[in-house]
Design a protein around this motif. Structure first.
Motif, mmCIF file in Angstrom:
data_model
loop_
_atom_site.group_PDB
_atom_site.id
_atom_site.type_symbol
_atom_site.label_atom_id
_atom_site.label_comp_id
_atom_site.label_asym_id
_atom_site.label_seq_id
_atom_site.Cartn_x
_atom_site.Cartn_y
_atom_site.Cartn_z
ATOM 1 N N LEU A 54 80.239 56.476 35.124
ATOM 2 C CA LEU A 54 81.426 55.711 35.510
ATOM 3 C C LEU A 54 82.704 56.376 35.034
ATOM 4 C CD1 LEU A 54 80.175 52.138 34.488
ATOM 5 C CD2 LEU A 54 80.194 53.120 36.787
ATOM 6 N N PRO A 55 83.815 56.162 35.756
ATOM 7 C CA PRO A 55 85.113 56.615 35.249
ATOM 8 C C PRO A 55 85.483 55.850 33.984
ATOM 9 C CG PRO A 55 85.412 55.240 37.193
ATOM 10 C CD PRO A 55 83.933 55.497 37.060
ATOM 11 N N TYR A 56 86.447 56.354 33.244
ATOM 12 C CA TYR A 56 86.779 55.830 31.917
ATOM 13 C C TYR A 56 87.070 54.329 31.936
ATOM 14 C CZ TYR A 56 89.452 55.106 27.623
ATOM 15 O OH TYR A 56 89.920 54.624 26.440
ATOM 16 N N TYR A 57 87.927 53.881 32.854
ATOM 17 C CA TYR A 57 88.312 52.469 32.848
ATOM 18 C C TYR A 57 87.125 51.564 33.178
ATOM 19 C CZ TYR A 57 88.480 52.199 38.007
ATOM 20 O OH TYR A 57 88.159 52.192 39.340
ATOM 21 N N MET A 58 86.173 52.075 33.975
ATOM 22 C CA MET A 58 84.974 51.300 34.274
ATOM 23 C C MET A 58 83.978 51.325 33.118
ATOM 24 S SD MET A 58 84.104 51.860 38.299
ATOM 25 C CE MET A 58 85.016 50.951 39.567
ATOM 26 N N LYS A 59 83.943 52.424 32.360
ATOM 27 C CA LYS A 59 83.122 52.443 31.154
ATOM 28 C C LYS A 59 83.515 51.291 30.233
ATOM 29 C CE LYS A 59 81.972 57.378 30.428
ATOM 30 N NZ LYS A 59 82.521 58.091 31.596
ATOM 31 N N LEU A 60 84.819 51.171 29.990
ATOM 32 C CA LEU A 60 85.321 50.107 29.129
ATOM 33 C C LEU A 60 84.942 48.730 29.682
ATOM 34 C CD1 LEU A 60 88.934 51.431 28.422
ATOM 35 C CD2 LEU A 60 87.048 51.346 26.794
ATOM 36 N N THR A 61 85.177 48.544 30.972
ATOM 37 C CA THR A 61 84.931 47.238 31.586
ATOM 38 C C THR A 61 83.457 46.876 31.557
ATOM 39 O OG1 THR A 61 86.823 47.592 33.062
ATOM 40 C CG2 THR A 61 85.289 45.836 33.650
ATOM 41 N N PHE A 62 82.601 47.830 31.920
ATOM 42 C CA PHE A 62 81.168 47.531 31.967
ATOM 43 C C PHE A 62 80.619 47.202 30.585
ATOM 44 C CE2 PHE A 62 76.737 48.816 31.503
ATOM 45 C CZ PHE A 62 76.146 47.999 32.458
ATOM 46 N N LEU A 63 80.957 48.027 29.569
ATOM 47 C CA LEU A 63 80.419 47.776 28.238
ATOM 48 C C LEU A 63 80.940 46.467 27.661
ATOM 49 C CD1 LEU A 63 80.440 51.332 26.622
ATOM 50 C CD2 LEU A 63 78.461 49.972 27.300
ATOM 51 N N ALA A 64 82.213 46.143 27.935
ATOM 52 C CA ALA A 64 82.766 44.872 27.457
ATOM 53 C C ALA A 64 82.069 43.695 28.139
ATOM 54 C CB ALA A 64 84.273 44.835 27.706
ATOM 55 N N LEU A 65 81.830 43.801 29.442
ATOM 56 C CA LEU A 65 81.133 42.745 30.168
ATOM 57 C C LEU A 65 79.689 42.621 29.676
ATOM 58 C CD1 LEU A 65 80.997 40.694 32.556
ATOM 59 C CD2 LEU A 65 80.251 42.617 33.996
ATOM 60 N N TYR A 66 79.020 43.743 29.563
ATOM 61 C CA TYR A 66 77.620 43.771 29.117
ATOM 62 C C TYR A 66 77.483 43.113 27.751
ATOM 63 C CZ TYR A 66 73.134 45.931 27.791
ATOM 64 O OH TYR A 66 71.834 46.159 27.381
ATOM 65 N N ASN A 67 78.362 43.502 26.845
ATOM 66 C CA ASN A 67 78.342 42.969 25.491
ATOM 67 C C ASN A 67 78.601 41.466 25.483
ATOM 68 O OD1 ASN A 67 78.431 42.986 22.602
ATOM 69 N ND2 ASN A 67 80.658 42.999 22.723
ATOM 70 N N THR A 68 79.605 41.030 26.219
ATOM 71 C CA THR A 68 80.008 39.620 26.217
ATOM 72 C C THR A 68 78.925 38.733 26.819
ATOM 73 O OG1 THR A 68 82.356 40.245 26.370
ATOM 74 C CG2 THR A 68 81.771 37.991 26.993
ATOM 75 N N VAL A 69 78.371 39.130 27.961
ATOM 76 C CA VAL A 69 77.333 38.327 28.608
ATOM 77 C C VAL A 69 76.091 38.231 27.722
ATOM 78 C CG1 VAL A 69 75.744 38.221 30.577
ATOM 79 C CG2 VAL A 69 78.161 38.765 30.942
ATOM 80 N N ASN A 70 75.702 39.350 27.104
ATOM 81 C CA ASN A 70 74.544 39.314 26.220
ATOM 82 C C ASN A 70 74.794 38.457 24.984
ATOM 83 O OD1 ASN A 70 72.888 40.886 27.821
ATOM 84 N ND2 ASN A 70 73.484 42.804 26.859
ATOM 85 N N GLU A 71 76.014 38.456 24.484
ATOM 86 C CA GLU A 71 76.339 37.615 23.334
ATOM 87 C C GLU A 71 76.286 36.129 23.709
ATOM 88 O OE1 GLU A 71 80.094 38.970 21.835
ATOM 89 O OE2 GLU A 71 79.121 40.189 20.309
ATOM 90 N N ILE A 72 76.775 35.803 24.904
ATOM 91 C CA ILE A 72 76.678 34.412 25.378
ATOM 92 C C ILE A 72 75.199 34.026 25.502
ATOM 93 C CG2 ILE A 72 77.090 32.893 27.360
ATOM 94 C CD1 ILE A 72 79.736 34.441 27.812
ATOM 95 N N GLY A 73 74.399 34.934 26.063
ATOM 96 C CA GLY A 73 72.967 34.679 26.182
ATOM 97 C C GLY A 73 72.301 34.492 24.824
ATOM 98 N N TYR A 74 72.741 35.271 23.842
ATOM 99 C CA TYR A 74 72.189 35.150 22.488
ATOM 100 C C TYR A 74 72.534 33.783 21.886
ATOM 101 C CZ TYR A 74 71.410 36.102 17.528
ATOM 102 O OH TYR A 74 70.970 36.041 16.220
ATOM 103 N N GLU A 75 73.756 33.291 22.137
ATOM 104 C CA GLU A 75 74.152 31.976 21.625
ATOM 105 C C GLU A 75 73.306 30.878 22.261
ATOM 106 O OE1 GLU A 75 76.039 29.384 19.170
ATOM 107 O OE2 GLU A 75 76.245 31.582 19.169
ATOM 108 N N VAL A 76 73.047 30.985 23.570
ATOM 109 C CA VAL A 76 72.181 30.007 24.240
ATOM 110 C C VAL A 76 70.774 30.068 23.651
ATOM 111 C CG1 VAL A 76 71.084 29.383 26.432
ATOM 112 C CG2 VAL A 76 73.513 29.999 26.380
ATOM 113 N N LEU A 77 70.295 31.272 23.391
ATOM 114 C CA LEU A 77 68.961 31.427 22.804
ATOM 115 C C LEU A 77 68.888 30.730 21.447
ATOM 116 C CD1 LEU A 77 66.166 32.775 23.174
ATOM 117 C CD2 LEU A 77 67.078 34.771 21.966
ATOM 118 N N LYS A 78 69.950 30.858 20.650
ATOM 119 C CA LYS A 78 69.981 30.186 19.339
ATOM 120 C C LYS A 78 70.008 28.669 19.502
ATOM 121 C CE LYS A 78 73.573 32.016 17.377
ATOM 122 N NZ LYS A 78 74.586 32.236 16.324
#
Length: 594
Positions: free
Chosen positions: A378-402
């Motif tokens: 991915l281009p630089y700006y998409m790298k940032l966006t994808f990793l931020a989205l990936y991280n945030t969604v997984n963290e929300i999923g982790y909170e639901v799991l808890k």
């Protein structure tokens, strides 16, 4: 940035089912924000590696009107508010109010007005079981009662919006032998307003209630020209947006302040109003704490400076999150929805404005694979966006799991995947100057409905039980997901279609329907408004005759999403032009009730 959770999810991704927009099956949708023209420039190695390229287009979005310093400064004396709240004798007041609702000898109009006041003051959750018990008792013989117009219409609306089956035939007593409402009813202003509001809890094919809406609309509009200013203002507000479509927190603020100016002889209502004032201010403090958490999150994420092409709309996104889940105790869900809305805004701007077609295909594929190993492509700006989205969604999923013990990440990921695939379709329409048919536009809009992404995230927080039957409904595009998205989509298009036409946009519900039906844009606009009403009729039926595997709390969340969209787009594009909803934001989050 928060630590990235390297959770890879491999799930099948079936293509969403497509239905006719006029059928009861899935098919409606929503594209949240106005869509400027895409660049036609070809992607080059430079565009894939550099975050800033001269050839990129901009949409000239209006700047953010809420700076972080202001948001961080929102702090009042919580102890003072709490001290006043605790001084109210809530236990005695609650006991007396509950006894009134349970009193079978009390005049029904008094009971209806009490319940209406409680719910509009924002105190409904405190008396929820008592309200439902009282209304179920009344519903048993409501159709046999001969009440005056105001009591009949108010009771009908309260019964239906609280899940009780009651027939529209209760209004036949107010009609002439010719099947028309009697003109003498026009002298009863309160009754006419109540009948108008009752017409908005109609089901499909309830022609008597359609007649009630037409009758009251016409005569209430006439009253505005001839009555006292206070009455005219009340009628105008009713006609502007019916109670059924209003955001609960905005209605609570208005009703509290309006009630405070009245000399009400009912001491219980006066006491409830005082309690509601302090409850509103206490809840506002919780919102402010949530908002400050979101301000810190957004700062730490660091995307604002890196993605300067995207709209900075943290406060507006929090407005959407709060509108959808206004209950004070749902802080985590409210904050999760704020994050969802923030990423939808960023990604929408990438697909609408900044991204080249090759890049958009890469990003869509990256989200479909949900694998951090694709970041290097991915281009630089998409790298940032994808990793931020990936991280945030997984963290929300982790909170639901808890909280719930369930791994919801595959469902969250699938919702994002579907949205981006449909964004890509819209980007291609714009890039290749293609005009879709009305059916193509609406059906793809369902898949691009950011409302479904929001509801998917919200479901796992507001639902006590996560059942296989409910999860199947997410896979099969259930009406409780589709219909609010329809309201969302069309409310947006009504607010933005003129700007989109001016920019040369090819895809909008109003212009697509005008082309299909061979009608004027104004006639098309009227048709789109009717489609919003038709969506609400089916939502009304779901709420009353709930045969879904969803809880009442989740259904109310879905209704609140529709309400928030109508509020945000009532005066225009409240996300693109944030000053349009500034007053609403101040009243909910900033200014306490004096």
């Amino acid at each position: 940035m928060n630590h990235i959770l390297f959770m890879q999810v491999q799930t099948p991704t079936p293509t969403p089912t497509i239905f006719s927009p006029l059928s009861k099956g899935p098919g409606y949708g929503h594209k949240i924000f106005p869509r400027p023209n895409m660049s036609t420039a070809t992607a080059t190695p430079e565009t894939l590696s550099s975050p800033t390229v001269d050839s990129r287009r901009t949409a000239n979005y209006k700047p953010n009107i809420w700076n972080s310093e202001f948001l961080e400064s929102l702090k009042r004396d919580q102890m003072d508010v709490q001290d006043k709240y605790e001084k109210i004798d809530k236990e005695t007041l609650s006991f007396e109010v509950k006894n009134m609702m349970a009193d079978e000898d009390l005049e029904l109009m008094v009971v209806f007005q009490l319940i209406d006041s409680i719910q509009r003051l924002g105190l409904g959750i405190d008396f929820d079981s008592d309200i439902k018990r009282s209304l179920r008792r009344i519903a048993c013989n409501f159709g046999d009662l001969k009440l005056h117009l105001h009591a009949t219409a108010l009771g009908f609306r309260l019964l239906r919006q609280n899940g009780n089956m009651v027939s529209q035939d209760v209004f036949k007593q107010f009609m002439s032998e010719e099947g028309k409402f009697k003109l003498s009813l026009c002298n009863d202003i309160d009754g006419m307003i109540s009948l108008y509001e009752a017409s908005y809890v109609a089901y499909e094919e309830e022609h008597l209630l359609e007649e009630a809406k037409a009758f009251t609309s016409k005569h209430l509009a006439h009253l505005c020209l001839n009555e006292h200013k206070l009455i005219a203002n009340q009628v105008n507000r009713t006609l502007d947006l019916p109670l059924r479509y209003r955001m609960p927190r905005l209605e609570a603020r208005h009703y509290i302040e309006a009630s405070s100016t009245k000399n009400d002889s009912n001491t219980k209502v006066v006491a409830l109003c005082e309690l509601a004032k302090l409850d509103f201010n206490m809840t506002q403090l919780i919102y402010q704490e949530d908002l400050q958490d979101m301000t810190r999150w957004w700062k730490e994420l660091g995307l604002s400076n890196k993605l300067s092409f995207a709209r900075d709309r943290l406060m507006e996104c929090f407005f959407w999150g709060t509108g959808t889940t206004p209950r004070a105790e749902l802080s985590y869900c409210r904050k999760a929805l704020t994050k969802v809305c923030k990423f939808i805004t960023i990604i929408d701007d990438i697909y609408d404005v900044y991204g080249h077609m090759h890049e958009l295909e890469l990003f869509t594929n990256a989200v479909e694979r949900w694998d951090v190993n694709v970041v290097d492509d991915l281009p630089y700006y998409m790298k940032l966006t994808f990793l931020a989205l990936y991280n945030t969604v997984n963290e929300i999923g982790y909170e639901v799991l808890k909280q719930k013990g369930y791994n919801c990440v595959p469902f969250l990921k699938k919702a994002w995947e579907d949205v981006l695939k449909s964004f890509l379709v819209e980007a291609k329409w714009c890039h290749y100057k293609q005009t879709p048919t009305f059916e193509e536009y609406i059906n793809n809009g369902w898949v691009s409905a950011s409302g479904v992404v929001a509801l998917t995230h919200a479901f796992f927080f507001v639902s006590q039980d996560i059942t296989p039957e409910a999860l199947d409904c997410f896979k099969n595009n259930h009406d409780i997901l589709r219909l609010p998205s329809m309201v969302f989509r069309l409310s947006n298009d009504l607010a933005t279609y003129e700007d989109e036409i001016e920019r040369g946009e090819t895809a909008n519900a109003i212009s697509c329907y005008a082309k299909k039906a061979g009608v004027s844009l104004e006639d098309s606009r009227e048709h789109i408004s009717k489609m919003i009403d038709e969506s609400w009729k089916r939502l009304n039926e779901i709420q009353v005759d709930n045969k879904t595997p969803f809880s009442d709390d989740f259904i109310e969340t879905a209704l609140n999403l529709a309400r928030t969209s109508q509020c945000a787009y009532q005066q225009g594009d409240g996300h693109g032009s944030p000053e349009l909803i500034k007053k609403h934001i101040l009243s909910i989050f900033v200014d306490p009730i004096k």
